[in-house]
Design a protein around this motif. Structure first.
Motif, PDB file in Angstrom:
ATOM      1  N   GLY A  26       0.885  -1.112  -0.111  1.00 25.20           N
ATOM      2  CA  GLY A  26      -0.016  -0.145  -0.127  1.00 25.20           C
ATOM      3  C   GLY A  26       0.799   1.311  -0.006  1.00 25.20           C
ATOM      4  O   GLY A  26       1.989   1.084  -0.140  1.00 25.20           O
ATOM      5  N   THR A  27       0.203   2.423  -0.286  1.00 28.41           N
ATOM      6  CA  THR A  27       0.709   3.634  -0.032  1.00 28.41           C
ATOM      7  C   THR A  27       0.270   4.505   1.004  1.00 28.41           C
ATOM      8  O   THR A  27      -0.892   4.568   1.423  1.00 28.41           O
ATOM      9  N   ASP A  58      -1.991   9.683  -5.956  1.00 32.77           N
ATOM     10  CA  ASP A  58      -2.967   8.950  -5.047  1.00 32.77           C
ATOM     11  C   ASP A  58      -2.363   8.149  -4.270  1.00 32.77           C
ATOM     12  O   ASP A  58      -1.206   7.446  -4.404  1.00 32.77           O
ATOM     13  N   ASP A  60      -3.295   5.036  -0.717  1.00 31.90           N
ATOM     14  CA  ASP A  60      -4.353   4.400   0.049  1.00 31.90           C
ATOM     15  C   ASP A  60      -4.740   5.035   1.397  1.00 31.90           C
ATOM     16  O   ASP A  60      -5.765   4.842   1.706  1.00 31.90           O
ATOM     17  N   CYS A  61      -3.730   5.666   1.974  1.00 29.37           N
ATOM     18  CA  CYS A  61      -4.049   6.252   3.070  1.00 29.37           C
ATOM     19  C   CYS A  61      -3.295   7.833   3.146  1.00 29.37           C
ATOM     20  O   CYS A  61      -2.172   7.906   2.507  1.00 29.37           O
ATOM     21  N   GLY A  93      -8.726   7.027   4.481  1.00 30.48           N
ATOM     22  CA  GLY A  93      -8.613   6.016   3.628  1.00 30.48           C
ATOM     23  C   GLY A  93      -7.774   4.632   4.643  1.00 30.48           C
ATOM     24  O   GLY A  93      -8.705   4.468   5.630  1.00 30.48           O
ATOM     25  N   ASP A  94      -7.057   3.745   4.265  1.00 36.36           N
ATOM     26  CA  ASP A  94      -6.950   2.480   4.813  1.00 36.36           C
ATOM     27  C   ASP A  94      -5.725   2.810   6.187  1.00 36.36           C
ATOM     28  O   ASP A  94      -4.788   2.902   5.942  1.00 36.36           O
TER      29      ASP A  94
END
Length: 121
Positions: A26-27, A58, A60-61, A93-94
């Protein structure tokens, strides 16, 4: 005077791989506001491989903070999770990615454990 946030992200980037994040992908983007601008740091985790860049991409968090507040996280005098719970840091986000990444952030001065110690590579 050294910049604690820059030093933290440079150390994370040099770390390259961390077995504690072996199965994580993830990012996480950190948007850090100063009086003049927003500084962007993007941490990409790919099965434990870490890459740190300075891009507004963009993620994920996404973590929003002031640069001054994040400096306290970078030196270990504040916990990212505690600041998140007090709404001094906001994340979207995540959030699980931030929780996992926090394992690599500095702990309080003198703390021992798996966290990234100041100066550690």
């Amino acid at each position: 005077m050294p910049d604690p946030t820059v030093e933290l992200f440079e150390r994370l980037g040099r770390r390259a791989h961390d077995p504690m994040l072996e199965y994580v992908r993830g990012t996480v983007r950190f948007d850090l506001a100063t009086d003049a601008e927003i500084l962007y740091w993007l941490v990409t985790i790919d099965d434990g491989d870490l890459r740190v860049t300075r891009e507004e991409a963009d993620a994920d968090c996404v973590v929003h903070s002031t640069k001054a507040r994040f400096d306290r996280i970078a030196i270990g005098s504040e916990s990212a999770m505690a600041m998140l719970l007090r709404a001094e840091v906001v994340a979207h986000g995540d959030i699980q990615l931030l929780v996992l990444l926090e394992r690599l952030l500095p702990g309080p001065p003198g703390a021992k454990g798996p966290r990234l110690a100041k100066g550690a590579r």
